[in-house]
Write a protein that holds these residues in place. Structure first.
Motif, PDB file in Angstrom:
ATOM      1  N   ARG A 138       4.885  11.755  13.692  1.00 48.00           N
ATOM      2  CA  ARG A 138       4.787  11.279  12.384  1.00 48.00           C
ATOM      3  C   ARG A 138       4.736   9.883  11.733  1.00 48.00           C
ATOM      4  O   ARG A 138       3.963   9.477  10.632  1.00 48.00           O
ATOM      5  N   ALA A 139       5.668   9.325  11.989  1.00 45.05           N
ATOM      6  CA  ALA A 139       5.618   7.807  11.151  1.00 45.05           C
ATOM      7  C   ALA A 139       4.336   7.023  12.006  1.00 45.05           C
ATOM      8  O   ALA A 139       3.874   6.696  11.406  1.00 45.05           O
ATOM      9  N   VAL A 140       4.078   7.552  13.186  1.00 48.29           N
ATOM     10  CA  VAL A 140       3.155   6.824  13.767  1.00 48.29           C
ATOM     11  C   VAL A 140       2.138   6.769  13.000  1.00 48.29           C
ATOM     12  O   VAL A 140       1.389   5.992  13.122  1.00 48.29           O
ATOM     13  N   LYS A 141       2.152   7.707  13.041  1.00 47.51           N
ATOM     14  CA  LYS A 141       0.367   8.266  13.103  1.00 47.51           C
ATOM     15  C   LYS A 141       0.802   7.868  11.448  1.00 47.51           C
ATOM     16  O   LYS A 141      -0.674   7.678  11.025  1.00 47.51           O
ATOM     17  N   ASP A 142       1.249   8.118  10.215  1.00 43.38           N
ATOM     18  CA  ASP A 142       1.145   7.330   8.886  1.00 43.38           C
ATOM     19  C   ASP A 142       1.419   5.738   9.075  1.00 43.38           C
ATOM     20  O   ASP A 142       0.330   5.182   8.163  1.00 43.38           O
ATOM     21  N   ARG A 143       1.315   4.899   9.882  1.00 49.74           N
ATOM     22  CA  ARG A 143       1.364   3.956  10.138  1.00 49.74           C
ATOM     23  C   ARG A 143      -0.414   3.716  10.522  1.00 49.74           C
ATOM     24  O   ARG A 143      -1.352   2.595  10.450  1.00 49.74           O
ATOM     25  N   LEU A 144      -1.209   4.316  11.358  1.00 46.71           N
ATOM     26  CA  LEU A 144      -2.290   4.194  12.517  1.00 46.71           C
ATOM     27  C   LEU A 144      -3.586   4.663  11.510  1.00 46.71           C
ATOM     28  O   LEU A 144      -4.554   4.462  11.541  1.00 46.71           O
ATOM     29  N   ASP A 145      -3.217   5.502  10.956  1.00 47.92           N
ATOM     30  CA  ASP A 145      -4.313   6.663   9.952  1.00 47.92           C
ATOM     31  C   ASP A 145      -3.478   7.348   8.855  1.00 47.92           C
ATOM     32  O   ASP A 145      -2.603   8.216   8.557  1.00 47.92           O
ATOM     33  N   PRO A 146      -2.832   5.654   7.195  1.00 52.61           N
ATOM     34  CA  PRO A 146      -2.414   6.161   6.476  1.00 52.61           C
ATOM     35  C   PRO A 146      -2.684   7.761   5.901  1.00 52.61           C
ATOM     36  O   PRO A 146      -2.643   8.086   5.064  1.00 52.61           O
ATOM     37  N   ALA A 147      -4.770   6.931   5.637  1.00 52.50           N
ATOM     38  CA  ALA A 147      -4.948   8.306   5.208  1.00 52.50           C
ATOM     39  C   ALA A 147      -4.866   9.352   5.489  1.00 52.50           C
ATOM     40  O   ALA A 147      -5.040   9.926   4.764  1.00 52.50           O
ATOM     41  N   GLY A 148      -4.255   9.843   6.828  1.00 54.14           N
ATOM     42  CA  GLY A 148      -4.119  10.509   7.351  1.00 54.14           C
ATOM     43  C   GLY A 148      -5.496  12.073   7.534  1.00 54.14           C
ATOM     44  O   GLY A 148      -5.869  13.169   7.598  1.00 54.14           O
TER      45      GLY A 148
ATOM     46  N   GLY B  80      -7.591  -0.168  13.246  1.00 54.09           N
ATOM     47  CA  GLY B  80      -8.034  -1.405  14.165  1.00 54.09           C
ATOM     48  C   GLY B  80      -8.107  -1.317  15.146  1.00 54.09           C
ATOM     49  O   GLY B  80      -7.679   0.434  15.836  1.00 54.09           O
ATOM     50  N   THR B  81      -7.913  -1.623  16.098  1.00 52.37           N
ATOM     51  CA  THR B  81      -8.213  -1.559  17.425  1.00 52.37           C
ATOM     52  C   THR B  81      -6.570  -1.699  18.429  1.00 52.37           C
ATOM     53  O   THR B  81      -5.914  -2.908  18.143  1.00 52.37           O
ATOM     54  N   LEU B  82      -6.652  -1.288  19.368  1.00 51.94           N
ATOM     55  CA  LEU B  82      -5.523  -1.357  20.005  1.00 51.94           C
ATOM     56  C   LEU B  82      -5.592  -1.710  21.699  1.00 51.94           C
ATOM     57  O   LEU B  82      -6.843  -0.532  22.274  1.00 51.94           O
ATOM     58  N   THR B  83      -5.285  -2.246  21.879  1.00 53.74           N
ATOM     59  CA  THR B  83      -5.683  -1.808  23.380  1.00 53.74           C
ATOM     60  C   THR B  83      -4.763  -2.478  24.654  1.00 53.74           C
ATOM     61  O   THR B  83      -3.252  -2.895  24.353  1.00 53.74           O
ATOM     62  N   LEU B  84      -4.704  -0.850  25.259  1.00 51.98           N
ATOM     63  CA  LEU B  84      -3.137  -1.082  26.317  1.00 51.98           C
ATOM     64  C   LEU B  84      -3.953  -1.227  27.480  1.00 51.98           C
ATOM     65  O   LEU B  84      -4.563  -0.996  28.198  1.00 51.98           O
ATOM     66  N   GLY B  85      -2.520  -1.860  28.062  1.00 49.26           N
ATOM     67  CA  GLY B  85      -2.550  -1.664  29.205  1.00 49.26           C
ATOM     68  C   GLY B  85      -3.145  -2.897  30.711  1.00 49.26           C
ATOM     69  O   GLY B  85      -4.419  -3.262  31.114  1.00 49.26           O
TER      70      GLY B  85
ATOM     71  N   PHE C 242      -3.866  10.303  16.720  1.00 48.78           N
ATOM     72  CA  PHE C 242      -3.257   8.637  15.730  1.00 48.78           C
ATOM     73  C   PHE C 242      -4.642   7.660  16.044  1.00 48.78           C
ATOM     74  O   PHE C 242      -4.541   6.242  15.670  1.00 48.78           O
ATOM     75  N   GLY C 243      -5.766   7.874  16.858  1.00 47.68           N
ATOM     76  CA  GLY C 243      -6.936   7.255  17.126  1.00 47.68           C
ATOM     77  C   GLY C 243      -7.931   7.959  18.104  1.00 47.68           C
ATOM     78  O   GLY C 243      -7.722   8.975  18.814  1.00 47.68           O
ATOM     79  N   VAL C 244      -8.890   7.486  17.846  1.00 49.60           N
ATOM     80  CA  VAL C 244     -10.276   7.277  19.161  1.00 49.60           C
ATOM     81  C   VAL C 244     -10.216   6.842  20.330  1.00 49.60           C
ATOM     82  O   VAL C 244     -10.742   5.563  19.596  1.00 49.60           O
ATOM     83  N   ILE C 245     -10.055   7.393  21.853  1.00 52.37           N
ATOM     84  CA  ILE C 245     -10.194   6.898  22.439  1.00 52.37           C
ATOM     85  C   ILE C 245     -11.933   6.207  22.873  1.00 52.37           C
ATOM     86  O   ILE C 245     -12.404   7.314  23.136  1.00 52.37           O
ATOM     87  N   THR C 246     -12.167   5.296  23.117  1.00 51.69           N
ATOM     88  CA  THR C 246     -13.355   4.858  23.301  1.00 51.69           C
ATOM     89  C   THR C 246     -13.413   4.457  24.304  1.00 51.69           C
ATOM     90  O   THR C 246     -14.379   4.500  25.206  1.00 51.69           O
ATOM     91  N   ASP C 247     -12.629   4.092  25.184  1.00 55.74           N
ATOM     92  CA  ASP C 247     -12.879   4.305  26.797  1.00 55.74           C
ATOM     93  C   ASP C 247     -11.638   3.946  27.410  1.00 55.74           C
ATOM     94  O   ASP C 247     -10.187   3.897  26.988  1.00 55.74           O
ATOM     95  N   VAL C 248     -11.708   4.146  28.850  1.00 55.31           N
ATOM     96  CA  VAL C 248     -10.198   4.097  29.340  1.00 55.31           C
ATOM     97  C   VAL C 248     -10.350   4.140  31.004  1.00 55.31           C
ATOM     98  O   VAL C 248     -11.360   4.045  31.831  1.00 55.31           O
ATOM     99  N   THR C 249      -9.329   2.784  31.673  1.00 53.53           N
ATOM    100  CA  THR C 249      -9.403   1.578  32.922  1.00 53.53           C
ATOM    101  C   THR C 249      -8.252   3.111  33.405  1.00 53.53           C
ATOM    102  O   THR C 249      -7.338   3.366  33.284  1.00 53.53           O
ATOM    103  N   ALA C 250      -9.490   4.012  33.978  1.00 49.90           N
ATOM    104  CA  ALA C 250      -9.159   4.229  35.157  1.00 49.90           C
ATOM    105  C   ALA C 250      -8.077   4.029  37.121  1.00 49.90           C
ATOM    106  O   ALA C 250      -9.010   3.278  37.229  1.00 49.90           O
ATOM    107  N   ARG C 251      -7.627   4.324  37.507  1.00 53.17           N
ATOM    108  CA  ARG C 251      -6.749   4.619  38.301  1.00 53.17           C
ATOM    109  C   ARG C 251      -7.888   4.956  39.449  1.00 53.17           C
ATOM    110  O   ARG C 251      -7.863   6.038  39.826  1.00 53.17           O
ATOM    111  N   VAL C 252      -8.965   5.101  40.210  1.00 60.16           N
ATOM    112  CA  VAL C 252      -9.612   5.157  41.820  1.00 60.16           C
ATOM    113  C   VAL C 252      -9.497   5.209  42.775  1.00 60.16           C
ATOM    114  O   VAL C 252      -8.678   4.276  43.467  1.00 60.16           O
ATOM    115  N   ARG C 253     -10.155   5.816  43.195  1.00 63.43           N
ATOM    116  CA  ARG C 253      -9.875   5.808  45.040  1.00 63.43           C
ATOM    117  C   ARG C 253     -11.532   5.867  45.425  1.00 63.43           C
ATOM    118  O   ARG C 253     -12.199   6.306  45.075  1.00 63.43           O
TER     119      ARG C 253
END
Ligand SMILES: Cc1cc2nc3c(=O)[nH]c(=O)nc-3n(C[C@H](O)[C@H](O)[C@H](O)COP(=O)(O)OP(=O)(O)OC[C@H]3O[C@@H](n4cnc5c(N)ncnc54)[C@H](O)[C@@H]3O)c2cc1C
Length: 522
Positions: free
Chosen positions: A499-509, A231-236, A258-269
């Motif tokens: 390894r534990a994080v990967k197993d949880r997010l991507d059980p089929a590896g 599923g989706t992780l939304t962070l920040g 662990f996953g595919v980053i689909t977008d990044v909210t970045a600090r801009v100047r």
């Protein structure tokens, strides 16, 4: 992107005859190396049939199984990757290239690939230099390269908070152009800037040439959206938080495992009003290092701050468009200032005082501007060196200031021992209050079995780096090349946590198998 080299084929360059002569005389480079195998003569293994169900998700136009698409997604852009593909070795070609259009399609692709045990390699700009795109797919039903180029929009700009949400497949120049239209910049300019992607910057913890002023890419990230097989992780949710460990940091540097980053909210100047780049000369690397450290620790800090050692200065590598010209002795520092006019004037005057107090001689804007003009040119020289039978490869590390001289010496001596008759050059490329990174460029003859020779030298350098207290990578990442040394960096318990994080997010590896995380033993 040139399929067996770097960048825009129209910008390919040739070395002057004088330089080729010196390479033969000093490094024993043999004339007339075998020319690269033409694209039409490469024969990747027959593709395994794994794409049919994926066509239903992304549409048949967005799944490619032709040889050319597969070859163009084979491995990354390290010199060793180029040597392999130039020699006609396309054994690691993915079975298919899949081009999803959005986050939902990526979730569906990951779910389908998990069910069918198809390995997925997230593919941004394809500029990895550590084997980050060379997944181990033999035990899977197939391998697909998940090319993110269709995720190419700026989807939000918060002018009050100064953040921008950029889709992962945006390449550096397009991201900057979209931001510039609204008056902003990211300020992230790695040497691979012209081709590498926003998602790739985040997935590898990239660091750009102006990191002193704008920070590393991981410091620019305020939020991320990640598609995982679960599923989706939304962070920040906020710029900083005390709500437990910062999971953004777990995704940054995760290299598609662990996953595919689909977008990044970045600090801009805001776009800088002025940009000024200048050269300074120091009598020695030690003297220059002291000046750079003073700026990093006590300020004022230029936006760009780099110091070449004596050899790199003599060769002129900091100014690749003028390679082979007389460059003088000592060590060249390039200091750049970007920002508002008055602020830059004050910062520049303060930095000048520090540089002078540490023995620096001002060279004016000439060397700074020629560095800026050629800042993305050096990779083209790498191809020109391969064409004449030489090999140029780079490696990098970082350490605390107190360890830096020992670290620099350890790497330099190891390279000299492992690759006699080579040219070893070094520069300080990124600085912090407590330390800095060291970036080495090695030029040597290809000779017989260049892959084996370089592999042996690189292993010895990794030993030396660990022994001298450095990190196995400051900004290139782990990939497959550094994977087995990750345990030296974070310890066996640290590797178990990953390894534990990967197993949880991507059980089929299925996500980038073999990249980043060393396999469990026994
Ligand atoms: C000539 C040259 C110069 C370079 N200079 C620099 C430099 O100055 N600074 C620097 O930091 N690096 C540099 N690099 C290394 C490289 O460009 C960086 O690592 C860059 O961040 C990779 O971005 P990319 O989009 O090309 O990623 P890719 O090469 O496509 O992928 C890199 C890794 O990240 C994963 N990945 C890619 N996109 C995503 C995503 N959206 N979600 C999850 N995982 C993903 C891939 O699977 C792979 O493991 C250089 C490389 C070359 C060839």
């Amino acid at each position: 992107m040139l399929w067996n080299g770097w960048g825009d084929p129209d910008r390919a360059t040739r070395l002057p005859d004088s330089v080729v002569g010196l390479l033969r005389e000093l490094l024993g480079v043999r004339p007339d190396p075998a020319p690269p195998v033409p694209l039409e003569d490469l024969a990747p293994p027959a593709p395994r049939a794994c794409a049919r169900a994926l066509e239903e998700i992304v549409g048949p136009d967005h799944v490619r199984t032709d040889d050319e698409a597969r070859i163009r997604h084979t491995r990354g852009k390290s010199t060793l990757d180029l040597l392999r593909i130039r020699a006609g070795d396309a054994r690691d070609a993915p079975d298919a290239v899949v081009l999803p259009g959005d986050h939902e399609e990526i979730l569906a692709v990951l779910a389908q690939c998990s069910r069918e045990r198809i390995a997925v390699v997230p593919f941004g700009g394809g500029t990895s230099v550590v084997g980050g795109l060379t997944a181990e797919g033999e035990s899977f039903a197939g391998v697909v390269a998940l090319d993110l180029r269709r995720l190419d929009r700026l989807t939000a700009l918060d002018a009050v908070s100064r953040t921008a949400t950029l889709q992962a497949g945006l390449r550096g120049p397009r991201a900057e152009a979209l931001l510039a239209e609204r008056g902003y910049t990211l300020g992230h300019y790695p040497q691979s800037y012209e081709w590498a992607s926003i998602g790739g910057f985040a997935a590898t913890r990239s660091s750009g040439q102006a990191s002193a002023g704008y920070g590393r890419f991981d410091e620019m990230v305020a939020g991320l959206t990640v598609a995982t097989p679960r599923g989706t992780l939304t962070l920040g949710r906020a710029p900083k938080s005390a709500a437990g460990p910062d999971l953004r940091q777990l995704v940054l540097g995760s290299e598609g495992a662990f996953g595919v980053i689909t977008d990044v909210t970045a600090r801009v100047r805001p776009l800088p009003e002025v940009r000024r780049y200048e050269g300074w000369r120091f009598a020695s690397f030690a003297e220059g290092t002291a000046a750079v450290r003073a700026l990093a620790q006590d300020g004022p800090l230029p936006t760009v701050l780099r110091l070449s050692d004596e050899t790199e200065t003599m060769i002129g590598l900091a100014r690749p468009d003028e390679i082979g010209e007389a460059n003088g002795d000592g060590c060249l520092a390039v200091c750049g200032y970007e920002g508002a006019t008055e602020e830059v004037a004050g910062r520049r005057a303060g930095a000048h005082a520090v540089l002078r107090a540490h023995g620096g001689n001002p060279l004016g804007e000439g060397p700074g501007e020629s560095w800026a003009a050629g800042r993305f040119s050096a990779p083209y020289l790498r191809d020109a060196l391969l064409d004449v039978g030489a090999l140029a490869e780079t490696l990098e590390t970082a350490g605390f200031w107190s360890d830096l001289p020992r670290l620099e010496e350890a790497v330099r001596l190891t390279l000299a021992r492992e690759l006699p008759s080579s040219l070893v050059m070094c520069h300080i490329s990124h600085v912090y209050r407590d330390g800095a990174s060291l970036y080495f460029t090695v030029v040597t003859a290809q000779g017989d079995e260049p892959l084996t020779r370089w592999g042996r030298a690189k292993a010895a350098v990794n030993d030396a780096i660990i022994e001298a207290g450095g990190t196995i990578s400051h900004h290139h990442g782990v990939g497959t090349d550094h994977r087995d040394r990750l345990v030296d960096e974070i310890g066996p318990l640290g590797v178990e946590m990953l390894r534990a994080v990967k197993d949880r997010l991507d059980p089929a590896g299925i996500l980038n198998p073999g990249v980043l995380i060393p396999p469990a033993r026994g």
